[in-house]
Motif scaffolding. Structure first.
Motif, PDB file in Angstrom:
ATOM      1  N   UNK A   1      40.775  39.299  47.368  1.00 47.90           N
ATOM      2  CA  UNK A   1      40.172  38.521  47.332  1.00 47.90           C
ATOM      3  C   UNK A   1      41.228  37.451  47.217  1.00 47.90           C
ATOM      4  N   UNK A   2      41.166  35.843  48.417  1.00 53.37           N
ATOM      5  CA  UNK A   2      41.571  34.531  47.993  1.00 53.37           C
ATOM      6  C   UNK A   2      40.619  33.485  48.526  1.00 53.37           C
ATOM      7  N   UNK A   3      40.138  32.741  47.185  1.00 53.21           N
ATOM      8  CA  UNK A   3      39.031  32.422  48.071  1.00 53.21           C
ATOM      9  C   UNK A   3      37.608  33.227  48.171  1.00 53.21           C
ATOM     10  N   UNK A   4      37.454  32.360  49.910  1.00 51.45           N
ATOM     11  CA  UNK A   4      36.477  32.857  50.121  1.00 51.45           C
ATOM     12  C   UNK A   4      36.517  33.999  51.461  1.00 51.45           C
ATOM     13  N   UNK A   5      38.483  33.702  51.033  1.00 49.90           N
ATOM     14  CA  UNK A   5      38.199  35.645  52.352  1.00 49.90           C
ATOM     15  C   UNK A   5      38.429  36.794  51.659  1.00 49.90           C
ATOM     16  N   UNK A   6      37.771  37.747  52.139  1.00 49.26           N
ATOM     17  CA  UNK A   6      38.200  39.279  51.939  1.00 49.26           C
ATOM     18  C   UNK A   6      38.605  39.791  52.583  1.00 49.26           C
ATOM     19  N   UNK A   7      39.553  40.438  51.961  1.00 45.97           N
ATOM     20  CA  UNK A   7      40.148  41.312  52.966  1.00 45.97           C
ATOM     21  C   UNK A   7      40.192  43.108  52.392  1.00 45.97           C
ATOM     22  N   UNK A   8      40.808  43.725  53.606  1.00 49.37           N
ATOM     23  CA  UNK A   8      40.910  45.466  52.594  1.00 49.37           C
ATOM     24  C   UNK A   8      41.644  45.632  54.221  1.00 49.37           C
ATOM     25  N   UNK A   9      43.323  45.906  53.062  1.00 50.01           N
ATOM     26  CA  UNK A   9      44.843  45.693  53.782  1.00 50.01           C
ATOM     27  C   UNK A   9      44.397  47.245  54.455  1.00 50.01           C
ATOM     28  N   UNK A  10      43.734  47.751  53.297  1.00 47.66           N
ATOM     29  CA  UNK A  10      44.465  49.904  54.449  1.00 47.66           C
ATOM     30  C   UNK A  10      43.420  50.352  55.435  1.00 47.66           C
ATOM     31  N   UNK A  11      43.156  51.162  55.486  1.00 45.01           N
ATOM     32  CA  UNK A  11      42.471  52.056  56.603  1.00 45.01           C
ATOM     33  C   UNK A  11      42.243  53.783  55.742  1.00 45.01           C
ATOM     34  N   UNK A  12      41.942  53.169  54.797  1.00 40.97           N
ATOM     35  CA  UNK A  12      41.790  54.519  53.886  1.00 40.97           C
ATOM     36  C   UNK A  12      40.171  54.247  54.530  1.00 40.97           C
ATOM     37  N   UNK A  13      39.721  56.121  54.548  1.00 35.08           N
ATOM     38  CA  UNK A  13      38.291  56.180  54.629  1.00 35.08           C
ATOM     39  C   UNK A  13      37.713  57.013  53.129  1.00 35.08           C
ATOM     40  N   UNK A  14      38.312  56.838  52.621  1.00 37.70           N
ATOM     41  CA  UNK A  14      37.790  57.692  50.574  1.00 37.70           C
ATOM     42  C   UNK A  14      38.405  56.451  49.515  1.00 37.70           C
ATOM     43  N   UNK A  15      37.393  56.841  48.281  1.00 39.35           N
ATOM     44  CA  UNK A  15      38.002  56.067  47.603  1.00 39.35           C
ATOM     45  C   UNK A  15      37.048  54.488  47.466  1.00 39.35           C
ATOM     46  N   UNK A  16      37.053  53.499  46.781  1.00 42.18           N
ATOM     47  CA  UNK A  16      36.244  52.814  45.910  1.00 42.18           C
ATOM     48  C   UNK A  16      37.521  51.009  46.699  1.00 42.18           C
ATOM     49  N   UNK A  17      36.945  50.738  48.136  1.00 45.62           N
ATOM     50  CA  UNK A  17      37.882  49.774  48.861  1.00 45.62           C
ATOM     51  C   UNK A  17      37.088  48.564  48.604  1.00 45.62           C
ATOM     52  N   UNK A  18      37.196  47.937  47.753  1.00 48.48           N
ATOM     53  CA  UNK A  18      36.611  46.749  47.974  1.00 48.48           C
ATOM     54  C   UNK A  18      37.384  45.338  47.531  1.00 48.48           C
ATOM     55  N   UNK A  19      36.878  43.794  48.173  1.00 45.47           N
ATOM     56  CA  UNK A  19      36.784  42.891  48.046  1.00 45.47           C
ATOM     57  C   UNK A  19      35.795  42.153  47.774  1.00 45.47           C
ATOM     58  N   UNK A  20      35.147  41.827  46.215  1.00 44.18           N
ATOM     59  CA  UNK A  20      33.839  40.848  46.504  1.00 44.18           C
ATOM     60  C   UNK A  20      33.382  39.715  45.656  1.00 44.18           C
ATOM     61  N   UNK A  21      32.664  39.110  45.577  1.00 41.69           N
ATOM     62  CA  UNK A  21      32.514  38.333  44.764  1.00 41.69           C
ATOM     63  C   UNK A  21      30.459  38.767  44.243  1.00 41.69           C
ATOM     64  N   UNK A  22      30.145  38.868  42.401  1.00 44.79           N
ATOM     65  CA  UNK A  22      29.366  39.325  41.913  1.00 44.79           C
ATOM     66  C   UNK A  22      28.693  38.579  41.698  1.00 44.79           C
ATOM     67  N   UNK A  23      27.266  38.028  42.127  1.00 43.30           N
ATOM     68  CA  UNK A  23      26.563  36.970  41.454  1.00 43.30           C
ATOM     69  C   UNK A  23      25.545  37.471  39.783  1.00 43.30           C
ATOM     70  N   UNK A  24      25.810  36.446  39.039  1.00 47.37           N
ATOM     71  CA  UNK A  24      24.587  36.960  38.073  1.00 47.37           C
ATOM     72  C   UNK A  24      23.559  37.073  38.502  1.00 47.37           C
ATOM     73  N   UNK A  25      22.866  38.420  37.543  1.00 44.70           N
ATOM     74  CA  UNK A  25      21.560  39.594  37.757  1.00 44.70           C
ATOM     75  C   UNK A  25      20.285  38.547  37.416  1.00 44.70           C
ATOM     76  N   UNK A  26      20.037  38.987  38.230  1.00 45.60           N
ATOM     77  CA  UNK A  26      18.505  37.364  38.041  1.00 45.60           C
ATOM     78  C   UNK A  26      17.406  38.752  38.251  1.00 45.60           C
ATOM     79  N   UNK A  27      16.254  38.487  37.191  1.00 43.88           N
ATOM     80  CA  UNK A  27      14.836  39.711  37.716  1.00 43.88           C
ATOM     81  C   UNK A  27      13.444  39.000  37.806  1.00 43.88           C
ATOM     82  N   UNK A  28      12.665  38.684  39.007  1.00 42.39           N
ATOM     83  CA  UNK A  28      11.135  38.459  39.097  1.00 42.39           C
ATOM     84  C   UNK A  28      11.984  37.520  39.498  1.00 42.39           C
ATOM     85  N   UNK A  29      10.301  37.178  40.165  1.00 38.69           N
ATOM     86  CA  UNK A  29      10.180  35.779  41.167  1.00 38.69           C
ATOM     87  C   UNK A  29      10.826  35.537  42.290  1.00 38.69           C
TER      88      UNK A  29
END
Length: 200
Positions: free
Chosen positions: A51-79
């Motif tokens: 992750x580089x700012x708002x650029x998200x890259x997966x550099x490999x071609x691996x088809x297994x395992x946990x490959x991620x580049x993400x932003x995870x935001x705060x939890x919400x309930x209701x509404x």
């Protein structure tokens, strides 16, 4: 002097029209009663994810395992919560990469995942429904999700409603970036921009 006044009058009219148009900068869908919010987030880099700012890259071609580049935001309930963001797939040598998730924390798993296949098909991972073919490399796509907790989750692509999904009650959070789905693989680079959140 008259010419100058006319020039000023035109400039004033342009300025006034710009001011009147300013609310349009808030591009939420289903308008009415929304309050802008700024939830906190954490950055997730796993496997070959970068992750580089708002650029998200997966550099490999691996088809297994946990490959991620993400932003995870705060939890919400209701509404009702709305997410808006613009993404551009800058490169995609792989396929079936998740772009945006609404995660069901109560059920400890993804609830809604918007993914892209090589060639530009945007689809809902759960169920496989095609939402659009707008996700081609280089194209900028606007995504809105409107989540009424306990009722429904609606997804808009470029302002058009494309998917509706029943929602359970519970705790949820938003994620976006680039994430290898169970049947996917990189490499991939996704650039996000103009990300906003609202509630009501």
């Amino acid at each position: 002097m008259l010419t100058r006044l006319r020039t000023l009058g035109v400039a004033g009219a342009v300025c006034a029209s710009s001011l009147l148009a300013a609310p349009g900068a808030f591009a939420e869908v289903e308008p009415g009663g929304w309050t802008s919010v700024s939830p906190t987030y954490t950055v997730q880099e796993r496997g070959c994810g970068q992750v580089d700012g708002l650029t998200f890259t997966l550099t490999c071609s691996t088809a297994s395992g946990d490959q991620r580049a993400e932003r995870r935001y705060a939890t919400y309930t209701g509404g009702t919560r709305q997410f808006e963001g613009y993404f551009r797939v800058a490169s995609l040598s792989g396929t079936r990469i998740s772009l945006k998730q609404t995660f069901n924390e109560s059920a400890a798993g993804p609830y809604f995942m918007l993914a892209v296949e090589r060639g530009g098909r945007l689809y809902a991972v759960h169920g496989g429904t095609t939402l659009s073919n707008a996700g081609t490399v280089g194209a900028t796509v606007r995504v809105n999700t409107v989540h009424q907790v306990g009722t429904s989750h609606r997804t808009y692509i470029n302002g058009s409603l494309q998917h509706t999904y029943a929602s359970p009650s519970g705790s949820f959070y938003d994620k976006f970036g680039a994430y290898r789905t169970a049947s996917g693989a990189g490499p991939a680079t996704v650039v996000w921009s103009n990300v906003k959140f609202w509630r009501k």
